[in-house]
Design a protein around this motif. Structure first.
Motif, PDB file in Angstrom:
ATOM      1  N   ARG A   1     -16.839  -0.938   6.603  1.00  0.00           N
ATOM      2  CA  ARG A   1     -17.214  -2.252   6.082  1.00  0.00           C
ATOM      3  C   ARG A   1     -16.009  -3.121   5.741  1.00  0.00           C
ATOM      4  N   GLY A   2     -14.823  -2.507   5.678  1.00  0.00           N
ATOM      5  CA  GLY A   2     -13.656  -3.244   5.243  1.00  0.00           C
ATOM      6  C   GLY A   2     -13.006  -4.046   6.350  1.00  0.00           C
ATOM      7  N   SER A   3     -12.067  -4.907   5.953  1.00  0.00           N
ATOM      8  CA  SER A   3     -11.314  -5.709   6.910  1.00  0.00           C
ATOM      9  C   SER A   3      -9.969  -6.067   6.301  1.00  0.00           C
ATOM     10  N   ASP A   4      -9.042  -6.503   7.166  1.00  0.00           N
ATOM     11  CA  ASP A   4      -7.736  -6.933   6.677  1.00  0.00           C
ATOM     12  C   ASP A   4      -7.851  -8.184   5.804  1.00  0.00           C
ATOM     13  N   ALA A   5      -8.932  -8.915   5.986  1.00  0.00           N
ATOM     14  CA  ALA A   5      -9.140 -10.128   5.199  1.00  0.00           C
ATOM     15  C   ALA A   5      -9.942  -9.866   3.930  1.00  0.00           C
ATOM     16  N   GLY A   6     -10.244  -8.594   3.680  1.00  0.00           N
ATOM     17  CA  GLY A   6     -11.020  -8.271   2.486  1.00  0.00           C
ATOM     18  C   GLY A   6     -10.263  -8.576   1.209  1.00  0.00           C
ATOM     19  N   ASP A   7     -11.012  -8.675   0.106  1.00  0.00           N
ATOM     20  CA  ASP A   7     -10.374  -8.958  -1.181  1.00  0.00           C
ATOM     21  C   ASP A   7     -10.368  -7.752  -2.106  1.00  0.00           C
ATOM     22  N   GLY A   8     -10.754  -6.581  -1.564  1.00  0.00           N
ATOM     23  CA  GLY A   8     -10.705  -5.361  -2.351  1.00  0.00           C
ATOM     24  C   GLY A   8     -11.871  -5.163  -3.291  1.00  0.00           C
ATOM     25  N   THR A   9     -12.886  -5.988  -3.179  1.00  0.00           N
ATOM     26  CA  THR A   9     -14.088  -5.807  -3.994  1.00  0.00           C
ATOM     27  C   THR A   9     -15.075  -4.913  -3.258  1.00  0.00           C
ATOM     28  N   ARG A  10     -16.132  -4.503  -3.968  1.00  0.00           N
ATOM     29  CA  ARG A  10     -17.159  -3.698  -3.321  1.00  0.00           C
ATOM     30  C   ARG A  10     -17.858  -4.492  -2.211  1.00  0.00           C
ATOM     31  N   ALA A  11     -17.983  -5.761  -2.424  1.00  0.00           N
ATOM     32  CA  ALA A  11     -18.647  -6.590  -1.411  1.00  0.00           C
ATOM     33  C   ALA A  11     -17.749  -6.855  -0.211  1.00  0.00           C
ATOM     34  N   LYS A  12     -16.454  -6.949  -0.449  1.00  0.00           N
ATOM     35  CA  LYS A  12     -15.504  -7.248   0.636  1.00  0.00           C
ATOM     36  C   LYS A  12     -14.304  -6.304   0.541  1.00  0.00           C
ATOM     37  N   PRO A  13     -14.540  -5.040   0.853  1.00  0.00           N
ATOM     38  CA  PRO A  13     -13.453  -4.056   0.698  1.00  0.00           C
ATOM     39  C   PRO A  13     -12.352  -4.259   1.740  1.00  0.00           C
ATOM     40  N   LEU A  14     -11.207  -3.707   1.447  1.00  0.00           N
ATOM     41  CA  LEU A  14     -10.119  -3.652   2.425  1.00  0.00           C
ATOM     42  C   LEU A  14     -10.384  -2.538   3.428  1.00  0.00           C
ATOM     43  N   LYS A  15      -9.690  -2.617   4.549  1.00  0.00           N
ATOM     44  CA  LYS A  15      -9.829  -1.587   5.588  1.00  0.00           C
ATOM     45  C   LYS A  15      -8.740  -0.519   5.481  1.00  0.00           C
ATOM     46  N   SER A  16      -7.581  -0.892   4.937  1.00  0.00           N
ATOM     47  CA  SER A  16      -6.424   0.000   4.876  1.00  0.00           C
ATOM     48  C   SER A  16      -6.221   0.554   3.474  1.00  0.00           C
ATOM     49  N   ILE A  17      -6.146   1.875   3.364  1.00  0.00           N
ATOM     50  CA  ILE A  17      -5.884   2.493   2.063  1.00  0.00           C
ATOM     51  C   ILE A  17      -4.478   2.134   1.592  1.00  0.00           C
ATOM     52  N   SER A  18      -3.512   2.131   2.494  1.00  0.00           N
ATOM     53  CA  SER A  18      -2.137   1.824   2.105  1.00  0.00           C
ATOM     54  C   SER A  18      -2.015   0.394   1.601  1.00  0.00           C
ATOM     55  N   ASP A  19      -2.734  -0.547   2.231  1.00  0.00           N
ATOM     56  CA  ASP A  19      -2.738  -1.920   1.734  1.00  0.00           C
ATOM     57  C   ASP A  19      -3.329  -1.974   0.327  1.00  0.00           C
ATOM     58  N   ALA A  20      -4.402  -1.231   0.137  1.00  0.00           N
ATOM     59  CA  ALA A  20      -5.046  -1.225  -1.181  1.00  0.00           C
ATOM     60  C   ALA A  20      -4.110  -0.663  -2.234  1.00  0.00           C
ATOM     61  N   ILE A  21      -3.321   0.353  -1.888  1.00  0.00           N
ATOM     62  CA  ILE A  21      -2.365   0.923  -2.831  1.00  0.00           C
ATOM     63  C   ILE A  21      -1.314  -0.107  -3.221  1.00  0.00           C
ATOM     64  N   VAL A  22      -0.828  -0.853  -2.240  1.00  0.00           N
ATOM     65  CA  VAL A  22       0.160  -1.896  -2.529  1.00  0.00           C
ATOM     66  C   VAL A  22      -0.439  -2.933  -3.475  1.00  0.00           C
ATOM     67  N   GLY A  23      -1.675  -3.365  -3.190  1.00  0.00           N
ATOM     68  CA  GLY A  23      -2.312  -4.358  -4.032  1.00  0.00           C
ATOM     69  C   GLY A  23      -2.634  -3.844  -5.421  1.00  0.00           C
TER      70      GLY A  23
ATOM     71  N   GLU B   1     -15.065   8.085   4.384  1.00  0.00           N
ATOM     72  CA  GLU B   1     -15.141   7.861   5.822  1.00  0.00           C
ATOM     73  C   GLU B   1     -13.816   8.300   6.450  1.00  0.00           C
ATOM     74  N   THR B   2     -13.668   8.069   7.740  1.00  0.00           N
ATOM     75  CA  THR B   2     -12.450   8.482   8.444  1.00  0.00           C
ATOM     76  C   THR B   2     -11.538   7.271   8.658  1.00  0.00           C
ATOM     77  N   TYR B   3     -10.248   7.462   8.343  1.00  0.00           N
ATOM     78  CA  TYR B   3      -9.244   6.406   8.451  1.00  0.00           C
ATOM     79  C   TYR B   3      -8.155   6.869   9.401  1.00  0.00           C
ATOM     80  N   GLU B   4      -7.888   6.062  10.407  1.00  0.00           N
ATOM     81  CA  GLU B   4      -6.962   6.479  11.462  1.00  0.00           C
ATOM     82  C   GLU B   4      -5.529   6.025  11.220  1.00  0.00           C
ATOM     83  N   ALA B   5      -5.304   5.260  10.162  1.00  0.00           N
ATOM     84  CA  ALA B   5      -3.933   4.838   9.859  1.00  0.00           C
ATOM     85  C   ALA B   5      -3.267   5.885   8.971  1.00  0.00           C
ATOM     86  N   PRO B   6      -1.941   6.113   9.144  1.00  0.00           N
ATOM     87  CA  PRO B   6      -1.244   7.015   8.229  1.00  0.00           C
ATOM     88  C   PRO B   6      -1.242   6.435   6.821  1.00  0.00           C
ATOM     89  N   LEU B   7      -1.074   7.309   5.843  1.00  0.00           N
ATOM     90  CA  LEU B   7      -1.185   6.923   4.438  1.00  0.00           C
ATOM     91  C   LEU B   7       0.176   6.947   3.765  1.00  0.00           C
TER      92      LEU B   7
END
Length: 522
Positions: free
Chosen positions: A73-95, A108-114
């Motif tokens: 459900r996430g995307s690079d344009a997400g704002d990190g909320t439940r309604a608009k989650p991010l797609k990248s765990i590493s991006d979320a960690i930075v934020g 779920e399954t994430y194909e980007a390195p962490l």
């Protein structure tokens, strides 16, 4: 509110892990040039202690406490909320690091390195199929298609990582390693209910077998011709020709011809110029009183020895045999190297070729001692040709090292694992073995002779053997490989088999062996 968040931990470069092509790839910067657009966290719900765990009170499953991530459900344009989650765990960690929040990850399954962050707790056990995210028994799976699955550097604050399944893929190319987590200077890390696993290390590459050289079919020298009496000054053309030395041609690969054999001497002659009857020799009636067998004896070739061909015979010295070629130098089997930057396979080094054999010298022609008839020429036996030198053995290609399987590679990181964690490595790759060297060939024989001993040519020297090339090292299988500070775990890591070392063959030593250990200090 737009917030610009600098990348933590590492730059967006690539840390190369040796020559095994396993790259540690930190989270890539956002497509918008390194910014993470997150709204400011809202106030916590009334009466909610956001320091509690999600398993202790569901009120903390809220934007005030965490940044939300979903692969589906996430995307690079997400704002990190439940309604608009991010797609990248590493991006979320930075934020999340900017506001001291956590990261809540859908199972779920994430194909980007962490890339983990200092003091940023990550929880991967959420069901995000409904608007309300709920704690489940699942785990978020980190499964990149290549490279190291997760990286932690400089994690000194208490950092809780819970309910993740971090799985590195099998090595991609020959000799590649698989590493689940690399942790450096990260004593603040704690893993709970997390699985960290490495895939298989890839086999090294076997060296190519050497080309087998083939000596010329004419490696043997030409045979001598026996002396005969050509009466009345008859001339035998076969006596006027040098008998050829053996050909040093080596077929199969250019540039490795051996020395050719020296030519045997053409016939020497003696003149009988008297006028008396058969078998009569009178000093008064012959033009050369006292010796009716006058003529030049002919030495074998070469008259002066050369590097490619030994000296030919004279009427008083035998032809010199060719010297054997020298053996090539051996290669070596290098051990593998393990450092915090990764695993570097040990590649064997190549040997060198043997050198060609020297050709044998040619035989001389010796004047026949006997009677002569009036005005006849006597011919000495021709010398036989020397044998060609033998072809050298060519060195084979070296084997390359195999990759390893390492679940966790740790330096100066007192990482803690609870009893629900799983740490597992797979099998190390098999070391590549060196190819088989080509065999040297013997020197050619001298041509046959039935004349005097000095008419014989000499055999050629044998070709030099090739050196032995080195094997590649076998890969390791380590659950935890550490240096500096030993991680603390309540579980025993499971490991796969070490890679097979290249076995000894003939005079070749075996390649470096692989090691399988649950916990290995390096």
């Amino acid at each position: 509110m737009k917030r610009t968040v600098l990348a933590l931990l590492l730059t967006a470069g690539v840390i190369h892990c040796g020559t095994d092509n396993v790259d540690v790839k930190p989270a890539a910067p956002r497509k918008d040039g390194g910014t993470v657009d997150l709204p400011p966290p809202p106030p916590a719900p009334d009466g909610c202690d956001i320091k509690l765990l999600p398993t202790e009170n569901a009120c903390v499953i809220h934007e005030s406490a965490g940044v939300f991530v979903s692969a589906s459900r996430g995307s690079d344009a997400g704002d990190g909320t439940r309604a608009k989650p991010l797609k990248s765990i590493s991006d979320a960690i930075v934020g999340a690091a900017r506001d001291g929040r956590r990261v809540y990850v859908c199972a779920e399954t994430y194909e980007a390195p962490l890339t983990l962050g200092d003091g940023v707790n990550v929880f991967g056990y959420f069901d995000c199929s409904a608007a309300d995210w709920k704690v489940t028994e699942g785990r978020a799976k980190i499964a990149p298609k290549e490279g190291v699955a997760a990286l932690a550097k400089g994690i000194v604050k208490p950092t809780r990582i819970e309910a993740l399944d971090i799985s590195a893929p099998d090595g991609k190319a020959a000799g590649d390693s698989s590493i689940g987590l690399i942790a450096q200077d990260s004593g603040g890390l704690s893993f709970l209910n997390t699985r960290i696993a490495a895939g298989k290390g890839r086999d090294g590459v076997n060296g190519k077998d050497a080309v087998q050289l083939t000596a010329s079919a004419n490696a043997q020298g030409g045979a001598s011709v026996n002396e005969t009496n050509d009466a009345f000054e008859g001339v035998s053309t076969s006596h006027q020709t040098n008998k050829p030395g053996g050909a040093g041609t080596c077929s199969g690969a250019p540039g490795h011809d051996a020395g050719s054999g020296g030519d045997g001497a053409k016939s020497s002659t003696s003149d009988c110029t008297g006028t008396v009857g058969m078998f009569g020799c009178s000093s008064a009636t012959f033009s050369n009183p006292g010796n009716c067998f006058v003529g030049a004896t002919v030495p074998g070739l070469p008259v002066t020895g050369a590097a490619a061909t030994a000296k030919g015979a004279t009427t008083t010295t035998l032809a010199e045999p060719g010297q054997d070629g020298t053996r090539g130098t051996d290669g070596a089997s290098a051990p593998a190297q393990l450092s915090i930057e990764g695993f570097k396979a040990g590649n064997g080094t190549a040997a060198t070729d043997g050198s060609p054999g020297q050709g044998g010298g040619g035989g001389a022609s010796v004047i026949h001692a006997g009677g002569c008839s009036a005005r006849a020429q006597w011919w000495g036996a021709t010398g036989s040709g020397g044998g060609a030198g033998g072809c050298p053995g060519l060195a084979a290609g070296a084997g390359t090292g195999a990759g390893s399987s390492i679940a966790i590679l740790s330096k100066a990181s007192a990482i803690k694992f609870d009893g629900r964690c799983v740490v597992a490595s797979s099998s190390g790759g098999n070391g590549g073995r060196a190819g088989a060297p080509g065999a040297a060939t013997p020197g050619g024989l001298a041509g046959a002779t039935s004349g005097a001993v000095f008419t014989a040519g000499a055999p050629g020297g044998a070709g030099g053997a090739a050196g032995l090339s080195g094997h590649g090292s076998a890969g390791h299988s380590f659950g935890i490989a550490w240096t500096g500070t030993k991680p603390t775990t309540e579980v025993t890591p499971t490991v796969g088999a070490a890679g097979a070392q290249a076995a000894a063959r003939g005079n070749e030593p075996a390649g470096a062996a692989g090691i399988a250990e649950a916990v290995h200090e390096f």
